[in-house]
Design an enzyme around this catalytic site. Sequence first.
Site, short mmCIF file in Angstrom:
data_model
loop_
_atom_site.label_atom_id
_atom_site.label_comp_id
_atom_site.label_asym_id
_atom_site.label_seq_id
_atom_site.Cartn_x
_atom_site.Cartn_y
_atom_site.Cartn_z
N HIS A 1 -46.07 -19.07 -41.96
CA HIS A 1 -44.62 -18.99 -42.03
C HIS A 1 -43.97 -20.34 -42.37
O HIS A 1 -42.76 -20.40 -42.60
CB HIS A 1 -44.05 -18.47 -40.71
CG HIS A 1 -44.25 -16.99 -40.51
ND1 HIS A 1 -45.42 -16.35 -40.81
CD2 HIS A 1 -43.42 -16.02 -40.03
CE1 HIS A 1 -45.32 -15.07 -40.53
NE2 HIS A 1 -44.11 -14.84 -40.06
N TYR B 1 -45.95 -5.74 -29.72
CA TYR B 1 -45.69 -6.44 -30.98
C TYR B 1 -45.73 -7.95 -30.81
O TYR B 1 -45.10 -8.52 -29.91
CB TYR B 1 -44.31 -6.04 -31.54
CG TYR B 1 -43.90 -6.85 -32.74
CD1 TYR B 1 -44.45 -6.61 -33.99
CD2 TYR B 1 -42.98 -7.90 -32.61
CE1 TYR B 1 -44.10 -7.37 -35.08
CE2 TYR B 1 -42.62 -8.66 -33.71
CZ TYR B 1 -43.18 -8.39 -34.94
OH TYR B 1 -42.84 -9.17 -36.03
N TYR C 1 6.22 -27.36 -49.77
CA TYR C 1 5.41 -26.64 -48.80
C TYR C 1 4.29 -27.50 -48.20
O TYR C 1 3.92 -27.33 -47.04
CB TYR C 1 4.76 -25.42 -49.47
CG TYR C 1 5.71 -24.31 -49.84
CD1 TYR C 1 7.07 -24.40 -49.56
CD2 TYR C 1 5.24 -23.17 -50.48
CE1 TYR C 1 7.94 -23.37 -49.91
CE2 TYR C 1 6.10 -22.14 -50.84
CZ TYR C 1 7.44 -22.25 -50.55
OH TYR C 1 8.30 -21.24 -50.90
N ARG D 1 6.24 -29.34 -45.46
CA ARG D 1 7.01 -28.50 -44.56
C ARG D 1 6.13 -27.47 -43.83
O ARG D 1 6.39 -27.11 -42.68
CB ARG D 1 8.10 -27.78 -45.36
CG ARG D 1 9.14 -27.13 -44.51
CD ARG D 1 10.05 -26.16 -45.26
NE ARG D 1 10.15 -26.35 -46.69
CZ ARG D 1 10.54 -25.40 -47.54
NH1 ARG D 1 10.86 -24.20 -47.08
NH2 ARG D 1 10.62 -25.62 -48.83
N ASN E 1 -39.08 -17.62 -33.48
CA ASN E 1 -38.22 -16.46 -33.67
C ASN E 1 -36.85 -16.71 -33.05
O ASN E 1 -36.71 -16.78 -31.83
CB ASN E 1 -38.88 -15.23 -33.04
CG ASN E 1 -38.32 -13.93 -33.61
OD1 ASN E 1 -37.83 -13.09 -32.88
ND2 ASN E 1 -38.41 -13.77 -34.91
N GLU F 1 -37.91 -5.85 -42.75
CA GLU F 1 -36.70 -6.64 -42.53
C GLU F 1 -35.76 -6.35 -43.70
O GLU F 1 -35.64 -7.15 -44.63
CB GLU F 1 -37.07 -8.11 -42.41
CG GLU F 1 -38.02 -8.36 -41.23
CD GLU F 1 -38.81 -9.65 -41.34
OE1 GLU F 1 -38.54 -10.44 -42.27
OE2 GLU F 1 -39.70 -9.87 -40.51
N PHE G 1 -32.54 -11.55 -32.94
CA PHE G 1 -32.83 -12.60 -33.92
C PHE G 1 -31.93 -12.52 -35.15
O PHE G 1 -31.91 -13.44 -35.96
CB PHE G 1 -34.29 -12.48 -34.39
CG PHE G 1 -34.65 -11.09 -34.84
CD1 PHE G 1 -34.18 -10.58 -36.04
CD2 PHE G 1 -35.43 -10.28 -34.04
CE1 PHE G 1 -34.47 -9.29 -36.44
CE2 PHE G 1 -35.74 -8.99 -34.44
CZ PHE G 1 -35.27 -8.49 -35.65
#
Length: 665
Positions: A194, A164, A395, A398, A307, A529, A444
């Site tokens: 990409h 791959y 508060y 404190r 990647n 994906e 990834f």
Amino acid sequence: MPRYTVHVRGEWLAVPCLSSTNTIEWLGKEAVRRYMKNKPDNGGFASVEEVKFYIRRCKGLGLLDLDDTVGDALEDNEFVEVVIEGDIMSPDFIPSQPEGVHLYSKYREPEQYISLDGNSLSTEDLVNLGKGLYKIKLTPEAEIKVKKSREVIERIVKEQTVVYGITTGFGKFARTVIPKSNLRELQVNLVRSHSAGVGKPLTPERTRMLLALRINVLAKGYSGISLETLQQVIEVFNASCLPYIPEKGTVGASGDLAPLSHLALGLIGEGKMWSPKSGWADAKYVLEAHGLKPITLKPKEGLALINGTQMITSLGCEAVERAGAIARQADIIAALTLEVLKGTTRAFDTDIHAVRPHRGQAEVAFRFRSLLDSDHHPSEIAESHRFCDRVQDAYTMRCCPQVHGIVNDTIAFVKDIITTEINSATDNPMVFAEREETISGGNFHGEYPAKALDYLAIGVHELAAISERRIERLCNPSLSELPAFLVTEGGLNSGFMIAHCTAAALVSENKALCHPSSVDSLSTSAATEDHVSMGGWAARKALRVVEHVEQVLAIELLAACQGIEFLRPLRTTTPLEKVYDLVRSVVRPWIKDRFMAPDIEAAHRLLVEQKASAGFWLLCRIPLYPFYSSMPSAGFAAQSSSWPSSFGASGSDSLPAVAHRALAS
């Protein structure tokens, strides 16, 4: 012979200059002439002489006088922009400086190096690399690992094994085998296709962090990149040549594909790139100006560059470091507010926190005692109300150890995850040289940093939420015993009225930003994906939350210092007086209304630069008890009896006394 790179209507032209006595006007005309020569219609101009233009530097956008000589006005190979009169802006023009230009003009090429091996980078180191404080080199061990990893890839290519991303397509195309003759083209096409991000570019600091972190991952030797290519990437980093990387476009699995692709696009000489020398320009020109050549991708190298989770993690690294810094300073600011509101220190007693032994809570209580209680730097303000009838405070004062404490523990938890992530291999497929094989997996996936950064945003936001309530108490005369909105002649003057509104607005915005992004997932890549982390948004919004926290605390710091003015001539403790003096070195007291935004920004800058804690190194960098770092949580109460009695309340050898001596020196 000097040469200049000139931008004219979207085109970059290299213009040699035979004589340094030629004028800037000559340079502009020569660039326009070359531009017209490349256009079939001469760019719409009849002649060079009819073109009216002005010229500005790409670095800083400064206008140049047309009568000056190039030798006097420009450096060799400087980048300039010719703007034609009548054009609103050159069609392909990107502003020559990113956001916050005033911070980048101070850049100086570093002389020191950090050696990367992929295993020992700290969050502090990565932030400093982002600031441009260091160059990078590889350790010899890393070089050996990278070489062995590459040998596996070369064997796969030679034997035409189906693997791959090396000999196949990507995502849905994982079953499509690519001919050996097209493997280099496969990698270039991957990077180009990409590079699909949108939005404004990352700042130089964040781009440097991203690039440095990618180098660190590649140095681990599980990515299959060649040592030659990795050394080229390092040379680009060391020259501070930074690709144009849009901040939006990653879903956080498979890694940060879009932003890392834009990073790789610049490395191969395409897209835009920025350097302190050039400003924005075409990547090939920026590389050439620094004596560098674009990278020629070999099989698997495009995938090796894009990647991983490095955008999520680098932004997360900045977020967690800034969160830690503002958390330390929040204790100092809150202590100052408590003084102004004439609060008691009883709530910080060691025994109270020994019976609820959370580490962060104990740490914050210790800081408060160190800042507020000591015979060595007594508070006249505290002494003035020693015998008042108030039993306990609200508060917001404190409970600071309890609220600030969990923020500290959250930051420590997130920092641990981010530190692991920056030293992790997050590629796919992974190359295991010792097994001489590649294995496809899911490292990834950005779920780890995404979840952690969502948690960081939720945790650190609380510093702003409680700070805004303290600002309300400072501004409200029924709660503070101070003039309304901390100003005299109220009505004529509004004082801190709208500064408090600004703090409230930021806190409200944070509430929306704290909604976790990592609970979302959208299926992508044709259901290959089909579960993603949305970690890019988790990182970006965590940074925005941290910035809002800084700004809210800057407003509280201003308000607390303004409150001190109404208590004079009484003085607070020596450490807090030093904080007051620091603020007054950049912001004068508020006598009557004036433009307030610059004051808030000045105080914010003090906090970003960690000036408020710089004088409290012992208190803030070593805020723990002598046994604290190795102390198990359950043993807290049992060991409390070994402390000096009431740290900060008495005893000549108490840590506050040591800190006081350090401050005095």
